[in-house]
Design an enzyme around this catalytic site. Structure first.
Site, PDB file in Angstrom:
ATOM      1  N   TYR A 123      40.996  47.594  39.014  1.00 34.21           N
ATOM      2  CA  TYR A 123      41.887  48.601  38.693  1.00 34.21           C
ATOM      3  C   TYR A 123      41.344  49.684  38.460  1.00 34.21           C
ATOM      4  O   TYR A 123      42.486  51.147  38.258  1.00 34.21           O
ATOM      5  CB  TYR A 123      43.019  47.498  37.944  1.00 34.21           C
ATOM      6  CG  TYR A 123      43.332  46.770  37.975  1.00 34.21           C
ATOM      7  CD1 TYR A 123      42.832  45.311  37.657  1.00 34.21           C
ATOM      8  CD2 TYR A 123      44.879  46.755  38.093  1.00 34.21           C
ATOM      9  CE1 TYR A 123      43.819  44.705  38.196  1.00 34.21           C
ATOM     10  CE2 TYR A 123      45.668  45.372  38.287  1.00 34.21           C
ATOM     11  CZ  TYR A 123      45.060  44.376  39.106  1.00 34.21           C
ATOM     12  OH  TYR A 123      45.724  43.107  39.054  1.00 34.21           O
ATOM     13  N   ASP A 203      38.651  29.098  38.099  1.00 37.38           N
ATOM     14  CA  ASP A 203      39.056  28.647  38.594  1.00 37.38           C
ATOM     15  C   ASP A 203      39.542  27.324  38.218  1.00 37.38           C
ATOM     16  O   ASP A 203      40.129  27.013  38.042  1.00 37.38           O
ATOM     17  CB  ASP A 203      38.259  27.987  39.771  1.00 37.38           C
ATOM     18  CG  ASP A 203      37.320  28.437  39.608  1.00 37.38           C
ATOM     19  OD1 ASP A 203      36.550  29.289  38.184  1.00 37.38           O
ATOM     20  OD2 ASP A 203      36.178  27.460  40.451  1.00 37.38           O
TER      21      ASP A 203
END
Ligand code: ATP
Length: 331
Positions: A123, A203
């Site tokens: 970001y 994940d």
């Protein structure tokens, strides 16, 4: 008396803010409001959706309750939310996700808190076009920011008597960046022997969150995983009308619902005020008025449990005003 900056915002913002302030007053909140305007409606007058006076008000009061603000696309304005985060150094994004009574979802006993690092990772927005057909983005992870967010997560656990902090990462692939984040979390965890520490690859974390959401407590992670997992977590408990949030730094805190301005239902007296109301409860907790926030949460639970006044996002047909008054009546 503690003063709080109030930003009603765009779309359904003024409706859910009005509802929230009425309920806070009915609960006997001692807070004083300083209402300021930001968002689409001030652009023409101020030349920006986020006037300096709004930032000054938050800096002065140190606490704000904010409605959704739309950043117009393609007109050159920086995102209001990103600017607020940067200007006030709100490094922790906090999203508690919990089942509410009588709200139909496939997942039960969910009671977790996503703690997202808010200042770095992908970001930072450093991208470049290397050549035609090839681009790069840079992921920044620092030990300082990682330790700071890990401390925040463990302090939160201590304060709210939570049992476990899980660090979420992809250190098996991103050995330097996520490896550093994970090392910092491990290091900080040693200062908190009373809180269990655990780590999960992102994940696997996604799979386990939909298989066994009840087994997680506090999840701490870098910015991008936090963005994705906090929406996943909100989906576990029934969606946007219910989930509160906060952006917290050392010198200021801004409390806001997770949802956007919902232009499709703005001005129709249909919006669910619970997400902003529960954000206001987080603000009351932060300001050490837990007795008032607990009473409001109990009133919300009772109204949902009785099921007579339910807004359309949850399958009912009550208006914003009706559910607001129902909650006030329980206080
Ligand atoms: P933004 O870009 O501002 O985030 P968005 O359209 O992507 O806006 P939302 O504004 O959060 O996202 O709305 C998504 C959907 O959820 C819309 O259909 C909206 O009506 C609904 N919604 C959002 N918040 C509420 C609420 N508080 N009560 C009822 N419905 C809501």
């Amino acid at each position: 008396m503690q003063k709080v900056t109030i930003i009603p915002g765009d779309g359904i913002g003024p409706e859910v803010m009005g509802a929230t302030l009425r309920i806070l007053a009915a609960a006997g909140s001692p807070l004083e409001w300083e209402e300021v305007e930001a968002g689409e409606k001030v652009i023409e007058r101020e030349g920006t959706p986020l006037p300096i006076s709004v930032l000054d008000s938050i800096k002065r009061n140190k606490v704000a309750l904010k409605g959704p603000i739309t950043t117009p696309v393609g007109k050159g304005f920086k995102s209001v939310n990103v600017t607020l985060r940067k200007e006030l150094n709100l490094y922790a994004n906090l999203r508690p996700v919990k089942n509410l009574p009588n709200v139909r979802t496939r997942f039960e006993n969910v009671d977790l808190v996503v703690v997202r690092e808010n200042t770095e990772d992908l970001y930072v927005g450093i991208e470049r076009q290397v050549e035609e057909g090839r681009a790069e983005a840079i992921k920044i992870i620092s030990a300082d920011a990682s330790r700071r967010i890990a401390h925040f997560a463990f302090e939160y656990a201590k304060m709210y008597n939570r049992k476990k902090v899980t660090a979420v990462h992809k250190a098996n692939i991103l050995k330097l960046t996520d490896g550093l984040f994970l090392e910092c979390c491990k290091e900080v965890s040693r200062d908190y022997p009373q809180v269990n520490f655990d780590e999960k690859i992102v994940d696997n974390m996604c799979m386990q969150l939909v298989q066994f959401p009840e087994s997680f407590d506090i999840l701490v992670m870098p910015n991008l995983y936090g963005d994705i997992l906090s929406d996943l977590a909100a989906g576990l408990v029934g969606g946007l009308g219910l989930v509160p949030g906060a952006n917290i730094g050392d010198n200021a805190a801004v409390f806001e619902a997770v949802h956007g301005s919902a232009p499709d239902i703005a001005g129709m007296n249909k919006a669910n005020p619970i997400a902003l109301l529960l954000s206001a409860c987080m603000m009351l907790d932060y300001l050490k008025y837990q007795d008032i926030s607990q009473r409001i949460r109990a009133a919300v639970d009772q109204v949902l449990l009785e099921g007579q006044f339910i807004t359309s996002d949850l399958g009912g047909s009550s208006s914003t005003n009706e559910i607001t008054e129902a909650i006030m009546a329980k206080l």
